[in-house]
Design an enzyme around this catalytic site. Structure first.
Site, short mmCIF file in Angstrom:
data_model
loop_
_atom_site.label_atom_id
_atom_site.label_comp_id
_atom_site.label_asym_id
_atom_site.label_seq_id
_atom_site.Cartn_x
_atom_site.Cartn_y
_atom_site.Cartn_z
N ASP A 270 -34.10 19.44 -43.14
CA ASP A 270 -34.61 20.46 -42.22
C ASP A 270 -36.08 20.20 -41.97
O ASP A 270 -36.80 19.73 -42.86
CB ASP A 270 -34.43 21.86 -42.81
CG ASP A 270 -32.98 22.32 -42.80
OD1 ASP A 270 -32.22 21.85 -41.94
OD2 ASP A 270 -32.63 23.16 -43.65
N ASP B 193 -28.57 22.39 -36.39
CA ASP B 193 -28.40 23.84 -36.50
C ASP B 193 -28.47 24.52 -35.14
O ASP B 193 -27.74 25.47 -34.87
CB ASP B 193 -29.45 24.44 -37.44
CG ASP B 193 -29.35 23.92 -38.86
OD1 ASP B 193 -28.25 23.50 -39.27
OD2 ASP B 193 -30.38 23.94 -39.56
#
Length: 157
Positions: free
Chosen positions: A115, A134
């Site tokens: 991330d 995402d």
């Protein structure tokens, strides 16, 4: 199904390319933080061992999340094949599948999901990071809900 495949490929490749550029080329793994447009957009290195917000990271093995993601992708593809969908619905399904597969590849390669996007606003500091996959998963899922509000695909007349 070609539209699903190409949407999935675009989502998957965009996710993997963004991770490679930000994590490896820009060396976010080393510097851990890069302010882009503070506080709205920052790059923050993160290793997500769980699902959203790291939930289940300590209790569940990465292979369980991989299996669950593959099961969801398989179900979405099965549903799309059995349901007459609009072009938008097919694209949304592809985005969801491509994003999920981007995160699956991370778990296979690293044991966690990479991330790096962090957004904050209005005096509220968001401690969590996310990635391009995402975004595609969320957009695809919301799109499918909007396109098929009663569980059936919108039919073109």
């Amino acid at each position: 199904m070609n539209l699903v495949f190409w949407a999935a490929m675009v989502a998957f490749l965009a996710d993997q390319a963004s991770k490679y550029i930000v994590i490896h080329s820009m060396e976010l793994w080393r510097v851990l933080s890069i302010d882009v447009l503070p506080p709205l957009l920052n790059l923050r290195y993160g290793e997500n061992h769980g699902i959203n917000f790291g939930i289940g990271g300590d209790a569940v093995n990465a292979w369980v999340w991989i299996g669950l993601a593959l099961l969801v992708c398989g179900w979405v593809l099965w549903w799309v094949r059995r349901t007459r969908m609009s072009r938008l619905g097919l694209v949304c399904a592809g985005l969801l599948v491509g994003g999920a597969m981007g995160n699956v590849i991370d778990r296979v390669l690293y044991g966690y999901v990479l991330d790096f996007l962090n957004m904050s606003c209005c005096g509220i500091r968001n401690p969590y990071s996310f990635n391009v996959a995402d975004i595609f998963i969320f957009a695809g899922a919301i799109g499918l809900v909007i396109v098929t509000p009663d569980g059936r695909a919108v039919r073109k007349h």
